[in-house]
Design an enzyme around this catalytic site. Structure first.
Site, mmCIF file in Angstrom:
data_model
loop_
_atom_site.group_PDB
_atom_site.id
_atom_site.type_symbol
_atom_site.label_atom_id
_atom_site.label_comp_id
_atom_site.label_asym_id
_atom_site.label_seq_id
_atom_site.Cartn_x
_atom_site.Cartn_y
_atom_site.Cartn_z
ATOM 1 N N ARG A 16 -26.175 8.258 -13.503
ATOM 2 C CA ARG A 16 -24.743 8.029 -13.346
ATOM 3 C C ARG A 16 -24.358 6.753 -14.083
ATOM 4 N NH1 ARG A 16 -24.275 12.534 -12.196
ATOM 5 N NH2 ARG A 16 -23.372 13.496 -10.335
ATOM 6 N N GLU A 31 -16.230 8.322 -17.020
ATOM 7 C CA GLU A 31 -16.200 9.626 -17.707
ATOM 8 C C GLU A 31 -14.869 10.323 -17.529
ATOM 9 O OE1 GLU A 31 -19.486 12.212 -16.701
ATOM 10 O OE2 GLU A 31 -20.881 10.587 -17.046
ATOM 11 N N HIS A 53 -22.510 14.151 -20.943
ATOM 12 C CA HIS A 53 -23.035 14.579 -19.626
ATOM 13 C C HIS A 53 -23.642 15.989 -19.716
ATOM 14 C CE1 HIS A 53 -22.510 13.884 -15.042
ATOM 15 N NE2 HIS A 53 -23.497 14.717 -15.245
HETATM 16 C C1 8YV Z 1 -23.957 18.395 -13.077
HETATM 17 C C2 8YV Z 1 -25.012 16.193 -12.341
HETATM 18 O O1 8YV Z 1 -23.610 18.938 -14.297
HETATM 19 O O2 8YV Z 1 -25.739 17.569 -10.566
HETATM 20 C C3 8YV Z 1 -25.421 16.465 -10.947
HETATM 21 O O3 8YV Z 1 -25.437 15.492 -10.165
HETATM 22 O O4 8YV Z 1 -24.844 15.103 -12.701
HETATM 23 C C4 8YV Z 1 -24.783 17.201 -13.394
HETATM 24 O O5 8YV Z 1 -25.988 17.451 -14.033
HETATM 25 C C5 8YV Z 1 -22.708 18.116 -12.299
HETATM 26 O O6 8YV Z 1 -22.912 17.270 -11.239
HETATM 27 C C6 8YV Z 1 -22.087 19.355 -11.772
HETATM 28 O O7 8YV Z 1 -21.182 19.054 -10.738
#
Ligand code: 8YV
Length: 328
Positions: free
Chosen positions: A243, A272, A290
């Site tokens: 993150r 983001e 991402h």
């Molecule tokens: C996803 C992510 O694409 O799952 C996670 O925490 O960061 C990502 O890989 C995204 O969260 C989908 O909501």
């Protein structure tokens, strides 16, 4: 008499097989044109839904949850990270929160490894050069990068994804170091040949590459602060597929500009989809939108998990992927 199907509001477009099953099993409201939902849309959704299926792009904060109707009993997040959901408020209101762990581990670890390889070897920079028609031909000292074989990798957050990165990195000849809230079981440490650092500061100062794999929580916000980033050696690289909020992006950008760090591979950003414009001007960074878990296989597996969590909950059982506020 058949019991009433739960009203499930899905905030973003999901893969077709998941949406089809969602329609079969539940009274599902899909987001056909995939527009990101505004706060007003989210409030409208939680007022009537029995189940909300949000993603990382939806801020389910206390303000949204305050408007939730009495029917909202489950937030079945499509994704592993839940930092966009106010878990404490959800718990106070008796709303269960689930996520989709495990199924995106290998894909995210692949992306971290891709960045660990591509930044020191100048992959994106080279690709841009060729595409721009500026490649003048091979030369023995042309565009030299740095070897990763034999270097030290420091993993911050040694959960499922951190360990999956360690397994890959070992194969690329990196020695594995890690910092985690809890030390790993000795058997896993032995398998990964991993060195534990209780002090993150100490580890940061000694690594050639740092890769971030901890969740974003109040405790990890700017864990890599300006002060900590400055502990890194100038030849070191930083990779983040976790993150953006875990790193002070402005401080990192300043250091990269001044060559106080050799480079960075970033798949996530603090605000983001906004990216610090100064990062865009730098050659020693690889910037991705991402993409960590973006495989069709992974997305379908994530959707399956969401379906199972909702169905189990609707059938009166504890869904398998409950997120507890105390886990963070
Ligand atoms: C996803 C992510 O694409 O799952 C996670 O925490 O960061 C990502 O890989 C995204 O969260 C989908 O909501």
């Amino acid at each position: 008499m058949a019991s009433k199907k739960p009203l499930v509001v899905v905030t973003r477009k999901l893969p077709d097989p998941i949406e089809t099953r969602m329609m079969e099993l539940f009274d599902a409201r899909l987001n056909v044109d995939d527009h990101p939902m505004s706060k007003t849309d989210l409030i409208e959704a939680v007022k009537t839904a029995d189940v909300l299926v949000p993603t990382v792009t939806d801020r389910i904060d206390a303000g949204v949850l305050a408007q939730a109707g009495p029917n909202l009993r489950l937030i079945a997040n499509f994704g592993a990270g839940v930092d966009h959901i106010d878990l404490a408020t959800a718990r106070e209101r008796g709303i269960t929160v689930t996520n989709t762990p495990d199924v995106l581990t290998e894909d995210t670890a692949d992306m971290a490894m891709a960045l660990i390889l591509s930044v020191p070897r100048r992959l994106a920079e080279g690709e841009r050069l060729v595409r721009a028609g500026k490649w003048g031909g091979w030369g023995p000292t042309f565009m030299l990068g740095h070897r990763i074989w034999g270097k030290r990798l420091g993993i911050i957050g040694m959960g499922r994804i951190g360990q999956a990165v360690a397994r890959r990195a070992k194969g690329f000849g990196l020695s594995i170091h890690y910092h985690n809230r809890k030390r790993l079981h000795p058997e896993i440490e032995t398998e990964l040949d991993a060195t534990y650092w209780e002090s993150l500061d100490q580890m940061m100062a000694r690594m050639d590459v740092i890769s971030v794999h901890c969740p974003h929580t109040p405790a990890t916000y700017h864990l890599l602060s300006a002060r900590r980033l400055k502990l890194m050696q100038p030849h070191a690289y930083l990779v983040n597929t976790a993150r953006g909020e875990v790193i002070d992006e402005n401080a990192l950008t300043r250091m990269l500009q001044k060559n106080e760090l050799a480079g960075a591979g970033l798949d996530v950003f603090e605000h983001e989809p906004a990216v610090n414009p100064k990062l865009l001007e730098l050659d020693n960074v690889v910037l991705l939108p991402h993409l960590g878990s973006n495989t069709i296989e992974g997305r379908i597996d994530m959707g399956e998990k969401v379906l199972i969590n909702i169905k189990t909950h609707a059938d009166g059982h504890n869904p398998p992927d409950r997120v507890l506020a105390s886990m963070l």
